[in-house]
Design a protein around this motif. Structure first.
Motif, PDB file in Angstrom:
ATOM      1  N   MET A 222       0.607  -1.466   0.636  1.00  0.00           N
ATOM      2  CA  MET A 222      -0.022   0.064  -0.110  1.00  0.00           C
ATOM      3  C   MET A 222       0.951   1.686  -0.237  1.00  0.00           C
ATOM      4  O   MET A 222       0.858   2.334  -0.800  1.00  0.00           O
ATOM      5  CB  MET A 222      -0.969   0.001   1.161  1.00  0.00           C
ATOM      6  N   VAL A 223       2.255   1.488   0.808  1.00  0.00           N
ATOM      7  CA  VAL A 223       2.510   1.981   0.539  1.00  0.00           C
ATOM      8  C   VAL A 223       3.534   2.484  -0.565  1.00  0.00           C
ATOM      9  O   VAL A 223       3.762   3.282  -0.694  1.00  0.00           O
ATOM     10  CB  VAL A 223       3.957   2.225   1.715  1.00  0.00           C
ATOM     11  N   GLY A 224       4.109   1.327  -0.875  1.00  0.00           N
ATOM     12  CA  GLY A 224       4.562   1.535  -2.309  1.00  0.00           C
ATOM     13  C   GLY A 224       2.961   2.379  -3.766  1.00  0.00           C
ATOM     14  O   GLY A 224       4.037   2.737  -4.420  1.00  0.00           O
ATOM     15  N   CYS A 225       2.316   1.772  -3.900  1.00  0.00           N
ATOM     16  CA  CYS A 225       1.053   2.208  -4.102  1.00  0.00           C
ATOM     17  C   CYS A 225       0.901   3.287  -4.352  1.00  0.00           C
ATOM     18  O   CYS A 225       0.424   4.485  -5.194  1.00  0.00           O
ATOM     19  CB  CYS A 225       0.044   1.141  -4.502  1.00  0.00           C
ATOM     20  N   ILE A 226       0.970   3.600  -2.839  1.00  0.00           N
ATOM     21  CA  ILE A 226       0.126   4.987  -2.634  1.00  0.00           C
ATOM     22  C   ILE A 226       1.048   6.435  -3.116  1.00  0.00           C
ATOM     23  O   ILE A 226       0.913   7.439  -3.992  1.00  0.00           O
ATOM     24  CB  ILE A 226      -0.106   5.438  -1.309  1.00  0.00           C
ATOM     25  N   SER A 227       2.494   5.946  -2.832  1.00  0.00           N
ATOM     26  CA  SER A 227       3.726   6.942  -3.135  1.00  0.00           C
ATOM     27  C   SER A 227       4.198   6.937  -5.005  1.00  0.00           C
ATOM     28  O   SER A 227       3.600   7.795  -5.461  1.00  0.00           O
ATOM     29  CB  SER A 227       5.430   5.879  -2.750  1.00  0.00           C
TER      30      SER A 227
END
Length: 254
Positions: A11-16
């Protein structure tokens, strides 16, 4: 051994990635689109401005979160090669997401950004690959996060370009930013080098048993060489400016 990332990590990577790919440019245009220098600038200048705006936002986030992880997650530093840190993984995935998004953005703007875009894209792809591999293997996390603080100087490098774009090259703001840029570049890119290589030396027995993962720090060596060359050029520029100012003062006195 590959370790499957958690849903939170993904989720962190995708949001970024989603933010820097789709929202960052829009935020830049909303923030600066009403200003005359932005409206009157050529298309290539506006596009590079948008890219550098996103770069500065990421640099601020990456530096802040990396420092927080370094300060708060002291246990990971007991083993800089295999030290585990959820915060470090999140920081690296955020940066990897930005690097991939920025690569696609530069490909969109490649026609206007010029030849230098190729080197930036190469840098982004290699750095993103190293961060993803280190995250998946959970190796070198403390050291990679420590290197990530180097993004601090990126803010002042981008400021320098933006001030030039606004025809402010002869102002005191430009000079002060140049001094801070040189100082921050030395502080976060040059000064940490001995510590990082000393960490590898102290854990050399472990390092040489890490298999093919041990080859990935070579990318850091190449980056250190480039940083040294860039810092050399920055210092040459500062010396030229000081000499020019000294000559001007001497001319006024005579």
């Amino acid at each position: 051994m590959l370790i499957k990332p958690t849903n939170a990590d993904l989720m962190v990577g995708c949001i970024s990635f989603m933010y820097f790919r789709f929202l960052s440019v829009r935020l830049s245009r909303v923030s600066f689109g009403h200003l005359d220098f932005y409206k009157n600038a050529k298309v290539g200048i506006r596009e590079e401005w948008d890219v550098r705006f996103g770069s500065s936002v990421h640099a601020f986030l990456a530096t802040t979160t990396s420092v927080l992880v370094i300060v708060l997650d002291q246990e990971a530093w007991q083993d800089p090669l295999w030290g585990q840190s959820r915060g470090a993984k999140s920081v690296l995935l955020m940066t990897a997401g930005y690097l991939m998004a920025d690569t696609l953005l530069m490909l969109d703007y490649a026609y206007h950004l010029g030849e230098s875009t190729k080197s930036y894209i190469g840098h982004h792809l290699v750095t993103a690959a190293v961060m993803l591999v280190c995250t998946l293997h959970q190796a070198f996390l403390p050291l990679v996060v420590f290197r990530n603080t180097a993004e601090l100087s990126t803010i002042f490098v981008n400021n320098r370009w933006m001030l030039e774009a606004c025809d402010m090259k002869t102002t005191k703001v430009y000079v002060i930013n140049g001094i801070v840029m040189a100082f921050s570049f030395f502080l976060v890119r040059i000064l940490p080098m001995p510590y990082i290589y000393l960490a590898f030396y102290r854990h050399s027995e472990t390092y040489f048993r890490m298999g093919y993962i041990a080859f990935f720090p070579v990318a850091g060596v190449i980056l250190d060489i480039l940083n040294t060359l860039w810092f050399y050029k920055i210092m040459l520029g500062m010396i030229k400016y000081i000499r020019r100012q000294f000559k001007q003062e001497k001319t006024k006195q005579t």
